[in-house]
Design a protein around this motif. Structure first.
Motif, PDB file in Angstrom:
ATOM      1  N   ARG A  18       0.805  -1.283   0.087  1.00 47.58           N
ATOM      2  CA  ARG A  18       0.126   0.063  -0.292  1.00 47.58           C
ATOM      3  C   ARG A  18       0.830   1.192   0.019  1.00 47.58           C
ATOM      4  O   ARG A  18       1.968   1.060   0.544  1.00 47.58           O
ATOM      5  N   ASN A  19       0.587   2.269  -0.746  1.00 47.10           N
ATOM      6  CA  ASN A  19       1.332   3.461  -0.808  1.00 47.10           C
ATOM      7  C   ASN A  19       2.701   3.399  -1.349  1.00 47.10           C
ATOM      8  O   ASN A  19       3.508   4.252  -0.541  1.00 47.10           O
ATOM      9  N   LYS A  20       2.831   2.538  -2.194  1.00 50.71           N
ATOM     10  CA  LYS A  20       4.384   2.376  -2.708  1.00 50.71           C
ATOM     11  C   LYS A  20       4.557   3.344  -3.704  1.00 50.71           C
ATOM     12  O   LYS A  20       3.602   3.752  -4.767  1.00 50.71           O
ATOM     13  N   GLY A  21       5.543   4.075  -3.924  1.00 47.64           N
ATOM     14  CA  GLY A  21       5.722   5.066  -4.960  1.00 47.64           C
ATOM     15  C   GLY A  21       6.433   6.178  -4.410  1.00 47.64           C
ATOM     16  O   GLY A  21       6.920   6.230  -3.250  1.00 47.64           O
ATOM     17  N   LYS A  22       6.580   7.105  -5.271  1.00 47.86           N
ATOM     18  CA  LYS A  22       6.998   8.560  -4.671  1.00 47.86           C
ATOM     19  C   LYS A  22       6.096   9.791  -5.103  1.00 47.86           C
ATOM     20  O   LYS A  22       5.287   9.562  -5.974  1.00 47.86           O
ATOM     21  N   ILE A  23       6.270  10.712  -4.209  1.00 46.55           N
ATOM     22  CA  ILE A  23       5.189  11.778  -4.431  1.00 46.55           C
ATOM     23  C   ILE A  23       6.217  12.767  -5.044  1.00 46.55           C
ATOM     24  O   ILE A  23       7.149  13.229  -4.586  1.00 46.55           O
ATOM     25  N   GLU A  24       5.418  13.631  -6.179  1.00 50.70           N
ATOM     26  CA  GLU A  24       6.180  14.613  -6.526  1.00 50.70           C
ATOM     27  C   GLU A  24       6.216  15.864  -5.827  1.00 50.70           C
ATOM     28  O   GLU A  24       5.260  16.260  -5.222  1.00 50.70           O
ATOM     29  N   GLU A  25       7.457  16.646  -5.645  1.00 57.05           N
ATOM     30  CA  GLU A  25       7.403  17.693  -4.754  1.00 57.05           C
ATOM     31  C   GLU A  25       6.945  17.264  -3.385  1.00 57.05           C
ATOM     32  O   GLU A  25       5.847  18.198  -2.905  1.00 57.05           O
ATOM     33  N   PRO A  26       7.367  16.227  -2.603  1.00 60.13           N
ATOM     34  CA  PRO A  26       6.919  16.023  -1.153  1.00 60.13           C
ATOM     35  C   PRO A  26       7.640  17.275  -0.342  1.00 60.13           C
ATOM     36  O   PRO A  26       8.311  17.769  -0.572  1.00 60.13           O
ATOM     37  N   ASP A  27       6.884  17.186   0.812  1.00 56.19           N
ATOM     38  CA  ASP A  27       7.498  18.296   1.875  1.00 56.19           C
ATOM     39  C   ASP A  27       8.546  17.587   2.576  1.00 56.19           C
ATOM     40  O   ASP A  27       9.409  18.320   3.251  1.00 56.19           O
ATOM     41  N   ILE A  28       8.424  16.290   2.645  1.00 57.97           N
ATOM     42  CA  ILE A  28       9.545  15.361   3.474  1.00 57.97           C
ATOM     43  C   ILE A  28      10.052  14.375   2.385  1.00 57.97           C
ATOM     44  O   ILE A  28       8.902  13.377   2.135  1.00 57.97           O
ATOM     45  N   ARG A  29      11.255  14.261   2.352  1.00 56.46           N
ATOM     46  CA  ARG A  29      11.709  12.764   1.508  1.00 56.46           C
ATOM     47  C   ARG A  29      13.026  12.493   2.509  1.00 56.46           C
ATOM     48  O   ARG A  29      13.951  13.451   2.427  1.00 56.46           O
ATOM     49  N   ILE A  30      12.872  11.332   2.819  1.00 56.90           N
ATOM     50  CA  ILE A  30      13.990  10.767   3.512  1.00 56.90           C
ATOM     51  C   ILE A  30      14.260   9.356   3.358  1.00 56.90           C
ATOM     52  O   ILE A  30      13.136   8.457   2.958  1.00 56.90           O
ATOM     53  N   ASN A  31      15.480   9.204   3.513  1.00 58.12           N
ATOM     54  CA  ASN A  31      15.608   7.437   3.279  1.00 58.12           C
ATOM     55  C   ASN A  31      16.939   6.874   4.267  1.00 58.12           C
ATOM     56  O   ASN A  31      17.532   7.879   4.620  1.00 58.12           O
ATOM     57  N   ASP A  32      16.740   5.791   4.256  1.00 58.85           N
ATOM     58  CA  ASP A  32      17.945   5.140   4.922  1.00 58.85           C
ATOM     59  C   ASP A  32      17.901   3.552   4.591  1.00 58.85           C
ATOM     60  O   ASP A  32      17.074   3.267   3.837  1.00 58.85           O
ATOM     61  N   SER A  33      18.995   3.052   5.320  1.00 61.11           N
ATOM     62  CA  SER A  33      19.340   1.663   5.001  1.00 61.11           C
ATOM     63  C   SER A  33      19.609   0.853   6.095  1.00 61.11           C
ATOM     64  O   SER A  33      20.269   1.307   6.959  1.00 61.11           O
ATOM     65  N   ASN A  34      19.816  -0.321   5.980  1.00 68.02           N
ATOM     66  CA  ASN A  34      19.990  -1.194   7.074  1.00 68.02           C
ATOM     67  C   ASN A  34      21.252  -2.099   6.429  1.00 68.02           C
ATOM     68  O   ASN A  34      21.178  -2.836   5.727  1.00 68.02           O
ATOM     69  N   ILE A  64       9.752  -8.680   5.441  1.00 67.91           N
ATOM     70  CA  ILE A  64       9.317  -7.973   6.897  1.00 67.91           C
ATOM     71  C   ILE A  64       9.584  -6.375   6.639  1.00 67.91           C
ATOM     72  O   ILE A  64       8.760  -5.672   7.087  1.00 67.91           O
ATOM     73  N   SER A  65      10.650  -6.011   6.146  1.00 66.07           N
ATOM     74  CA  SER A  65      10.991  -4.591   5.830  1.00 66.07           C
ATOM     75  C   SER A  65       9.994  -3.659   5.225  1.00 66.07           C
ATOM     76  O   SER A  65       9.344  -2.693   5.248  1.00 66.07           O
ATOM     77  N   GLN A  66       9.746  -4.384   3.934  1.00 67.15           N
ATOM     78  CA  GLN A  66       8.692  -3.900   2.913  1.00 67.15           C
ATOM     79  C   GLN A  66       7.162  -3.900   3.393  1.00 67.15           C
ATOM     80  O   GLN A  66       6.497  -2.904   3.375  1.00 67.15           O
ATOM     81  N   ALA A  67       6.749  -4.975   4.157  1.00 62.88           N
ATOM     82  CA  ALA A  67       5.455  -5.119   4.550  1.00 62.88           C
ATOM     83  C   ALA A  67       5.187  -3.779   5.786  1.00 62.88           C
ATOM     84  O   ALA A  67       4.210  -3.508   6.035  1.00 62.88           O
ATOM     85  N   SER A  68       6.472  -4.104   6.520  1.00 55.83           N
ATOM     86  CA  SER A  68       6.276  -3.053   7.722  1.00 55.83           C
ATOM     87  C   SER A  68       6.161  -1.318   7.362  1.00 55.83           C
ATOM     88  O   SER A  68       5.359  -1.039   7.745  1.00 55.83           O
ATOM     89  N   ALA A  69       6.724  -1.404   6.110  1.00 57.65           N
ATOM     90  CA  ALA A  69       6.589  -0.086   5.550  1.00 57.65           C
ATOM     91  C   ALA A  69       5.378   0.251   5.218  1.00 57.65           C
ATOM     92  O   ALA A  69       4.776   1.452   5.237  1.00 57.65           O
ATOM     93  N   SER A  70       4.890  -0.740   4.292  1.00 57.20           N
ATOM     94  CA  SER A  70       3.423  -0.734   4.028  1.00 57.20           C
ATOM     95  C   SER A  70       2.239  -0.556   4.992  1.00 57.20           C
ATOM     96  O   SER A  70       1.563   0.509   4.834  1.00 57.20           O
ATOM     97  N   MET A  71       2.449  -1.222   6.053  1.00 55.89           N
ATOM     98  CA  MET A  71       1.676  -1.129   7.110  1.00 55.89           C
ATOM     99  C   MET A  71       1.657   0.077   7.750  1.00 55.89           C
ATOM    100  O   MET A  71       0.459   0.740   8.286  1.00 55.89           O
ATOM    101  N   LEU A  72       2.680   0.853   8.060  1.00 59.49           N
ATOM    102  CA  LEU A  72       3.171   1.935   8.578  1.00 59.49           C
ATOM    103  C   LEU A  72       2.377   3.122   7.911  1.00 59.49           C
ATOM    104  O   LEU A  72       1.822   4.058   8.647  1.00 59.49           O
ATOM    105  N   THR A  73       2.571   3.085   6.713  1.00 60.96           N
ATOM    106  CA  THR A  73       1.934   4.121   5.914  1.00 60.96           C
ATOM    107  C   THR A  73       0.419   4.346   6.141  1.00 60.96           C
ATOM    108  O   THR A  73      -0.417   5.389   6.390  1.00 60.96           O
ATOM    109  N   GLU A  74      -0.104   3.230   6.170  1.00 66.95           N
ATOM    110  CA  GLU A  74      -1.601   2.916   6.388  1.00 66.95           C
ATOM    111  C   GLU A  74      -1.732   3.689   7.903  1.00 66.95           C
ATOM    112  O   GLU A  74      -2.844   4.262   8.239  1.00 66.95           O
TER     113      GLU A  74
END
Length: 142
Positions: A18-34, A64-74
């Motif tokens: 859910r909510n996978k993708g990018k927003i054009e001109e977001p107010d916040i864009r941040i990333n990180d990795s493990n 787990i990481s991708q599903a967690s991100a999807s659930m968190l966006t919801e």
């Protein structure tokens, strides 16, 4: 709920995020990795009147990481931005139904929360640097 149901939920969010993708001109864009496992998460937010009006994530990694991100966006969509600081490690683990993960897998499950909290702090740093330290202190990931 049984562990089988939680496994199905994780697989569903992984296969149909859910909510996978990018927003054009977001107010916040941040990333990180493990770096231990190679999981990567990027989160974009559109914020209006301190409310999360749109949220998208992108990335790659384990189920787990991708599903967690999807659930968190919801969890946070259409909620006040400050709601993010109240979300805890236990909230995420309970939401995905895996409260007994080992240390390496916990990092997978919590990567999106870490990214989201960093994004919220960055938003407040950019908007009002004087309140950012307090927000950072209140937004413990672990």
């Amino acid at each position: 709920m049984s562990e089988d149901i939680y496994r199905e939920m994780i697989l569903d969010h992984y296969r149909n995020p859910r909510n996978k993708g990018k927003i054009e001109e977001p107010d916040i864009r941040i990333n990180d990795s493990n770096p231990l496992c190679g999981d990567e998460i990027s989160i974009d937010l559109k914020v209006e009147d301190e409310i999360i009006k749109d949220i998208k994530f992108d990335g790659r990694g384990c189920a787990i990481s991708q599903a967690s991100a999807s659930m968190l966006t919801e969890m946070v969509s259409n909620k006040p931005l400050t709601t993010i600081k109240e979300i805890t490690k236990d909230d995420i683990l309970e939401n995905i139904g895996l409260t007994n993960l080992g240390p390496a897998r916990i990092k997978c499950a919590l990567l999106s929360l870490k990214v989201l909290k960093l994004g919220m702090v960055k938003y407040y740093v950019d908007k009002d640097p004087s309140s950012a330290d307090e927000m950072k202190d209140q937004s413990k990931v672990f």
